[in-house]
Design an enzyme around this catalytic site. Structure first.
Site, PDB file in Angstrom:
ATOM      1  N   GLU A 101       0.852  -1.116   0.080  1.00  0.00           N
ATOM      2  CA  GLU A 101       0.039  -0.034  -0.105  1.00  0.00           C
ATOM      3  C   GLU A 101       0.749   1.278   0.003  1.00  0.00           C
ATOM      4  OE1 GLU A 101      -3.652  -2.169   2.685  1.00  0.00           O
ATOM      5  OE2 GLU A 101      -2.782  -0.114   3.326  1.00  0.00           O
ATOM      6  N   CYS A 114       2.622   8.162   2.287  1.00  0.00           N
ATOM      7  CA  CYS A 114       2.722   7.333   3.173  1.00  0.00           C
ATOM      8  C   CYS A 114       3.200   6.080   2.356  1.00  0.00           C
ATOM      9  CB  CYS A 114       1.462   7.119   3.992  1.00  0.00           C
ATOM     10  SG  CYS A 114       1.787   5.732   5.151  1.00  0.00           S
ATOM     11  N   CYS A 121       3.979  -7.654   7.880  1.00  0.00           N
ATOM     12  CA  CYS A 121       4.921  -7.092   9.014  1.00  0.00           C
ATOM     13  C   CYS A 121       4.918  -8.134  10.022  1.00  0.00           C
ATOM     14  CB  CYS A 121       4.287  -6.113   9.602  1.00  0.00           C
ATOM     15  SG  CYS A 121       5.250  -5.215  11.215  1.00  0.00           S
ATOM     16  N   CYS A 125       1.302  -6.547  15.890  1.00  0.00           N
ATOM     17  CA  CYS A 125       0.372  -5.405  16.829  1.00  0.00           C
ATOM     18  C   CYS A 125      -1.038  -5.840  16.646  1.00  0.00           C
ATOM     19  CB  CYS A 125       0.377  -4.004  16.295  1.00  0.00           C
ATOM     20  SG  CYS A 125       2.327  -3.626  16.488  1.00  0.00           S
ATOM     21  N   CYS A 128      -3.636  -3.974  14.075  1.00  0.00           N
ATOM     22  CA  CYS A 128      -3.037  -3.370  12.876  1.00  0.00           C
ATOM     23  C   CYS A 128      -3.499  -4.473  11.828  1.00  0.00           C
ATOM     24  CB  CYS A 128      -1.678  -3.090  12.723  1.00  0.00           C
ATOM     25  SG  CYS A 128      -0.763  -2.794  11.360  1.00  0.00           S
ATOM     26  N   CYS A 345      -3.495   1.419   7.789  1.00  0.00           N
ATOM     27  CA  CYS A 345      -2.210   0.766   7.549  1.00  0.00           C
ATOM     28  C   CYS A 345      -2.594  -0.786   7.284  1.00  0.00           C
ATOM     29  CB  CYS A 345      -1.315   0.831   8.740  1.00  0.00           C
ATOM     30  SG  CYS A 345       0.299  -0.565   8.556  1.00  0.00           S
TER      31      CYS A 345
HETATM   32  N1  SAH Z   1       5.639  -0.259  11.893  1.00  0.00           N
HETATM   33  C1  SAH Z   1       5.693   1.110  12.174  1.00  0.00           C
HETATM   34  C2  SAH Z   1       5.267   2.079  11.000  1.00  0.00           C
HETATM   35  C3  SAH Z   1       3.661   1.483  10.373  1.00  0.00           C
HETATM   36  S1  SAH Z   1       2.352   1.605  11.272  1.00  0.00           S
HETATM   37  C4  SAH Z   1       5.088   1.286  13.416  1.00  0.00           C
HETATM   38  O1  SAH Z   1       4.403   0.572  13.786  1.00  0.00           O
HETATM   39  O2  SAH Z   1       5.035   2.589  13.942  1.00  0.00           O
HETATM   40  C5  SAH Z   1       2.171   3.388  11.342  1.00  0.00           C
HETATM   41  C6  SAH Z   1       1.277   3.871  12.462  1.00  0.00           C
HETATM   42  O3  SAH Z   1       0.002   3.528  12.311  1.00  0.00           O
HETATM   43  C7  SAH Z   1       1.932   3.030  14.009  1.00  0.00           C
HETATM   44  O4  SAH Z   1       1.664   4.121  15.031  1.00  0.00           O
HETATM   45  C8  SAH Z   1       0.544   2.246  14.093  1.00  0.00           C
HETATM   46  O5  SAH Z   1       0.434   1.768  15.428  1.00  0.00           O
HETATM   47  C9  SAH Z   1      -0.656   2.853  13.645  1.00  0.00           C
HETATM   48  N2  SAH Z   1      -1.811   1.881  13.290  1.00  0.00           N
HETATM   49  C10 SAH Z   1      -1.803   0.801  12.533  1.00  0.00           C
HETATM   50  N3  SAH Z   1      -2.759   0.173  12.587  1.00  0.00           N
HETATM   51  C11 SAH Z   1      -3.618   1.015  13.128  1.00  0.00           C
HETATM   52  C12 SAH Z   1      -5.188   1.225  13.264  1.00  0.00           C
HETATM   53  N4  SAH Z   1      -6.003   0.123  12.738  1.00  0.00           N
HETATM   54  N5  SAH Z   1      -5.572   2.421  13.737  1.00  0.00           N
HETATM   55  C13 SAH Z   1      -4.939   3.194  14.136  1.00  0.00           C
HETATM   56  N6  SAH Z   1      -3.750   3.386  14.140  1.00  0.00           N
HETATM   57  C14 SAH Z   1      -2.973   2.259  13.614  1.00  0.00           C
HETATM   58 FE1  SF4 Z   2       3.860  -3.803  11.946  1.00  0.00          FE
HETATM   59 FE2  SF4 Z   2       1.444  -2.739  12.043  1.00  0.00          FE
HETATM   60 FE3  SF4 Z   2       2.841  -3.095  14.342  1.00  0.00          FE
HETATM   61 FE4  SF4 Z   2       3.713  -1.050  12.487  1.00  0.00          FE
HETATM   62  S1  SF4 Z   2       1.612  -1.181  13.564  1.00  0.00           S
HETATM   63  S2  SF4 Z   2       4.801  -2.691  13.655  1.00  0.00           S
HETATM   64  S3  SF4 Z   2       3.102  -2.155  10.600  1.00  0.00           S
HETATM   65  S4  SF4 Z   2       1.994  -4.622  12.738  1.00  0.00           S
END
Ligand code: SAH
Ligand code: SF4
Length: 363
Positions: A101, A114, A121, A125, A128, A345
Site C-alpha cells: 500500500e 505514506c 509485517c 500488533c 493493525c 495501515c
Molecule cells: N511499523 C511502524 C510503521 C507503520 S504503522 C510502526 O508501527 O510504527 C504506522 C502507525 O499506524 C503506527 O503508530 C501504528 O500503530 C498505527 N496503526 C496501525 N494500524 C492502526 C489502526 N488500525 N488504527 C490506528 N492506528 C494504526
Molecule cells: Fe507492523 Fe502494524 Fe505493528 Fe507497525 S503497527 S509494527 S506495521 S504490525
C-alpha cells in the site's frame, strides 16, 4: 509504461544510491559524468523506461543498460479515493505479484505520501491489519523509492509537488534497516528527488537496536516511536514485540537518540476505547515522557476486521490530551484520513484481497 522485466539477474537501477550507481557504471568504464546524467534522468526528469533514455545518454551506454539493467516500476493493482477527495490510496503490485500500500494525501496544497517498507509485517500488533497478515517479505530500496516516484508522477500531472514522506505504511522500517536507509539516501539526494530531510518521518514500533543505529548514523529523518501502552504489561497486550524490547530499554534508546541527535521524538498512541484511553494511562505516559523533547500523536483506532476494539470518543481523546498537557507534553490528534477507503495501515490490501469483498484489478 514498460512491463517490469521478469529476469531477476538484471540490476534494478532504482535499488542503487548514487554512489553505488557510480560504482556500477565505473565497472563498465563510464565516469561520474555519465552517472550524473543517468541519475538526473531517473530522478529529475523521471523517465519511466530505459527506452526513454535514448537521446539522453550515449547510445552504447543505453544499449548496455538495456542488456544488464531494468527500471522496475510497480503496476496499480487497485486504487481508491476518499469521499472528501483528499486521500488517494494505491495498492501497488510488485514484479513477483506481491501487493503493497501507498497512500497519497493532498491537504491544503501540501502533498504527503505514506509508503511501505515491507509486504506484511512480523511485529504482530493486534489492532493493525498489516500485523494481522504476518511478514511476507522485505521490500528492496528500489521498491520503496518507486512508490514515491509513482506519486510524484501523479502530482506532476496537476502541477503539484511532494512535500512530506512518512514511512508509516505496511511494515516495520527498522526491521528492514539497510534497504530503508538506502531508499532514504536516494530520496534526499540533492541532485535527484531532493526531498528535504525535515520532511521525512520514519515510524517504528520500537526496534531498539535500529533506534540506536539510527542515532549513530545520523540519517536525516524525524523519528516517531509507536508506544500505545506506558507499562510493559499494557503495551505487550497490544504490541507483542514489547516483550522483546521492554519500555526501560526502549526509553533509554530514545533518550540516547534525542541526546545524540538533538532532535525531538514523536510518540504515537493509537487510542482504543476502554483499553488505553483512560486518564490514569495518560498520567503514566506523562510520567514516562516527562522531561524529554517529545510530541505525542494520538490516533483514534481505525477498526480492522481482525480486532474487536473501537476508537475512543472525541471527549476521551480530549481528556487524554489534557492530562498530557499537564506534564508539559504537546500532542496532536492524527485522524487517519480516508477511513471510508480502508486507508489505515494494511487495510486496503486486506479488503481487496479478502475474497468476499474483492474488487477487480485495474489494468
Ligand atoms: N511499523 C511502524 C510503521 C507503520 S504503522 C510502526 O508501527 O510504527 C504506522 C502507525 O499506524 C503506527 O503508530 C501504528 O500503530 C498505527 N496503526 C496501525 N494500524 C492502526 C489502526 N488500525 N488504527 C490506528 N492506528 C494504526
Ligand atoms: Fe507492523 Fe502494524 Fe505493528 Fe507497525 S503497527 S509494527 S506495521 S504490525
Amino acid at each position: 509504461m514498460q512491463p517490469a522485466p521478469s529476469n531477476t539477474s538484471l540490476v534494478n537501477l532504482y535499488d542503487l544510491p548514487r554512489a553505488a550507481l557510480g560504482e556500477l557504471l565505473a565497472g563498465w568504464g563510464y565516469s561520474a559524468f555519465h552517472r550524473d546524467a543517468l541519475w538526473g534522468a531517473l530522478y529529475r526528469r523521471q523517465v519511466q523506461s530505459l527506452d526513454a533514455l535514448d537521446g539522453l545518454l550515449r547510445p552504447e551506454l543505453v544499449a548496455l543498460l538495456r542488456e544488464r539493467a531494468c527500471l522496475r516500476r510497480p503496476a496499480v493493482h487497485h486504487e481508491a479515493f476518499s469521499s472528501d477527495g483528499y486521500t488517494h490510496k494505491l495498492l501497488l503490485r510488485q514484479h513477483d505479484g506481491q501487493t503493497i500500500e501507498t497512500v497519497l494525501m493532498r491537504f491544503k496544497g501540501r502533498a504527503t505520501v505514506c509508503i511501505s517498507t515491507q509486504a506484511g509485517c512480523a511485529m504482530g500488533c493486534v489492532f493493525c491489519a498489516t500485523g494481522q497478515m504476518g511478514l511476507v517479505r522485505h521490500l528492496s530500496p528500489g521498491e520503496i523509492v518507486a512508490q514515491v516516484l509513482h506519486v510524484t508522477g501523479i502530482l506532476r500531472e496537476s502541477g503539484e509537488s511532494l512535500r512530506n514522506i512518512v514511512l508509516m505504511g505496511m511494515g516495520e522500517p527498522l526491521h528492514n534497516y539497510e534497504a530503508t536507509m538506502e531508499a532514504v539516501d536516494i530520496l534526499v539526494d540533492h541532485s535527484g528527488l531532493s526531498i528535504g530531510p525535515r520532511f521525512i518521518t520514519l515510524s517504528t514500533v520500537g526496534v531498539v537496536p535500529g533506534i540506536r543505529r539510527l542515532a549513530d548514523e545520523d540519517r536525516p529523518v524525524h523519528l516517531a516511536v509507536s508506544l500505545h501502552g506506558a507499562t510493559d504489561e499494557e503495551r505487550a497486550a497490544l504490541v507483542p514485540v514489547g516483550k522483546r524490547w521492554p519500555l526501560d530499554e526502549l526509553m533509554e534508546a530514545c533518550r540516547y537518540y534525542s541526546e545524540k541527535r538533538k532532535r525531538r521524538i514523536f510518540f504515537e498512541w493509537t487510542l482504543i476505547a476502554g483499553k488505553n484511553d483512560t486518564a490514569e494511562q495518560a498520567h503514566v505516559l506523562g510520567r514516562l515522557l516527562q522531561g524529554m523533547d517529545a510530541h505525542v500523536n494520538v490516533i483514534p483506532l481505525n477498526p480492522t476486521v481482525g480486532y474487536g476494539g473501537a476508537p475512543s470518543s472525541p471527549e476521551s481523546v480530549r481528556a487524554f490530551q489534557d492530562v498530557l498537557a499537564s506534564y508539559g507534553l504537546p500532542s496532536t490528534v492524527r485522524q487517519r484520513r480516508g477511513i471510508d477507503i480502508d486507508a489505515g495501515c494494511g487495510q486496503l490490501k486486506a479488503a481487496v484481497e479478502r475474497p468476499r469483498r474483492s474488487v477487480p484489478a485495474t489494468p
